[in-house]
Design a protein around this motif. Structure first.
Motif, PDB file in Angstrom:
ATOM      1  N   THR A  26       0.827  -1.204   0.000  1.00 61.81           N
ATOM      2  CA  THR A  26       0.000   0.000   0.000  1.00 61.81           C
ATOM      3  C   THR A  26       0.863   1.256   0.000  1.00 61.81           C
ATOM      4  OG1 THR A  26      -1.859  -1.144   1.014  1.00 61.81           O
ATOM      5  CG2 THR A  26      -1.807   1.245   1.279  1.00 61.81           C
ATOM      6  N   VAL A  27       2.068   1.175   0.542  1.00 63.38           N
ATOM      7  CA  VAL A  27       2.983   2.326   0.534  1.00 63.38           C
ATOM      8  C   VAL A  27       3.245   2.755  -0.910  1.00 63.38           C
ATOM      9  CG1 VAL A  27       5.293   3.148   1.126  1.00 63.38           C
ATOM     10  CG2 VAL A  27       4.048   1.656   2.722  1.00 63.38           C
ATOM     11  N   ARG A  28       3.602   1.803  -1.759  1.00 62.14           N
ATOM     12  CA  ARG A  28       3.886   2.136  -3.161  1.00 62.14           C
ATOM     13  C   ARG A  28       2.637   2.619  -3.884  1.00 62.14           C
ATOM     14  NH1 ARG A  28       6.474  -1.555  -8.007  1.00 62.14           N
ATOM     15  NH2 ARG A  28       6.468   0.143  -9.506  1.00 62.14           N
ATOM     16  N   LEU A  29       1.523   1.941  -3.658  1.00 61.15           N
ATOM     17  CA  LEU A  29       0.272   2.355  -4.300  1.00 61.15           C
ATOM     18  C   LEU A  29      -0.086   3.786  -3.919  1.00 61.15           C
ATOM     19  CD1 LEU A  29      -1.816  -0.903  -3.812  1.00 61.15           C
ATOM     20  CD2 LEU A  29      -1.037   0.056  -5.992  1.00 61.15           C
ATOM     21  N   ALA A  30       0.037   4.122  -2.634  1.00 60.55           N
ATOM     22  CA  ALA A  30      -0.320   5.463  -2.162  1.00 60.55           C
ATOM     23  C   ALA A  30       0.604   6.525  -2.740  1.00 60.55           C
ATOM     24  CB  ALA A  30      -0.292   5.505  -0.634  1.00 60.55           C
ATOM     25  N   ARG A  31       1.920   6.277  -2.709  1.00 57.34           N
ATOM     26  CA  ARG A  31       2.843   7.308  -3.213  1.00 57.34           C
ATOM     27  C   ARG A  31       2.701   7.487  -4.719  1.00 57.34           C
ATOM     28  NH1 ARG A  31       7.531   3.647  -1.732  1.00 57.34           N
ATOM     29  NH2 ARG A  31       7.974   2.562  -3.674  1.00 57.34           N
TER      30      ARG A  31
END
Length: 147
Positions: A26-31
């Motif tokens: 989710t970190v990559r998706l959000a950024r």
């Protein structure tokens, strides 16, 4: 960081929201979502700083909470962008101040990076279990992270 407050900025703006599970990916998706959003909305100078700060705020939430979901809300004005990263975990207390940076500890760097790149930032304890890390970026500071 200024003292903790129960208020968050509420600029007149366009608002967008992303919610994902509290998982590492989710970190990559959000950024990437924030970066794409700012490109499309005409804020290309803020993309890299927003990508970095969003990544750090979402990583912080993922690593230090057991909340089932992480929500990222972006408010966009002509000259400024606000990013809010929210969780709903009651057990995780808010920091009273920035942690000391250590060369041996793995934690404590994320909020310092946000403090370095954001125009303004804060951590807010909301009503009930809701907590938010937020930051703003201004168009006139966009070149700080783009080189």
């Amino acid at each position: 960081m200024s003292e903790l407050t129960a208020r968050r900025p509420d600029p007149p703006s366009r608002r967008y929201s992303f919610t994902g599970p509290n998982e590492a990916r989710t970190v990559r998706l959000a950024r990437d979502w924030v970066a794409c959003l700012l490109q499309v909305l005409g804020h290309p100078l803020l993309v890299e700083a927003a990508r970095l700060c969003t990544s750090e705020a979402v990583t912080n939430t993922h690593m230090h909470t057991h909340a089932p979901a992480i929500t990222v809300e972006v408010s966009v004005t002509d000259a400024r962008v606000f990013v809010f990263v929210m969780d709903d975990e009651a057990a995780n207390s808010l920091p009273a101040e920035l942690p000391e940076v250590s060369t041996t500890r793995q934690s404590g760097r994320g909020l310092r990076l946000i403090a370095e790149y954001a125009e303004v930032w804060n951590v807010i304890q909301g009503i009930g279990t809701h907590k938010t890390v937020w930051f703003s970026l201004a168009e006139n500071q966009g070149a700080r992270c783009s080189s």
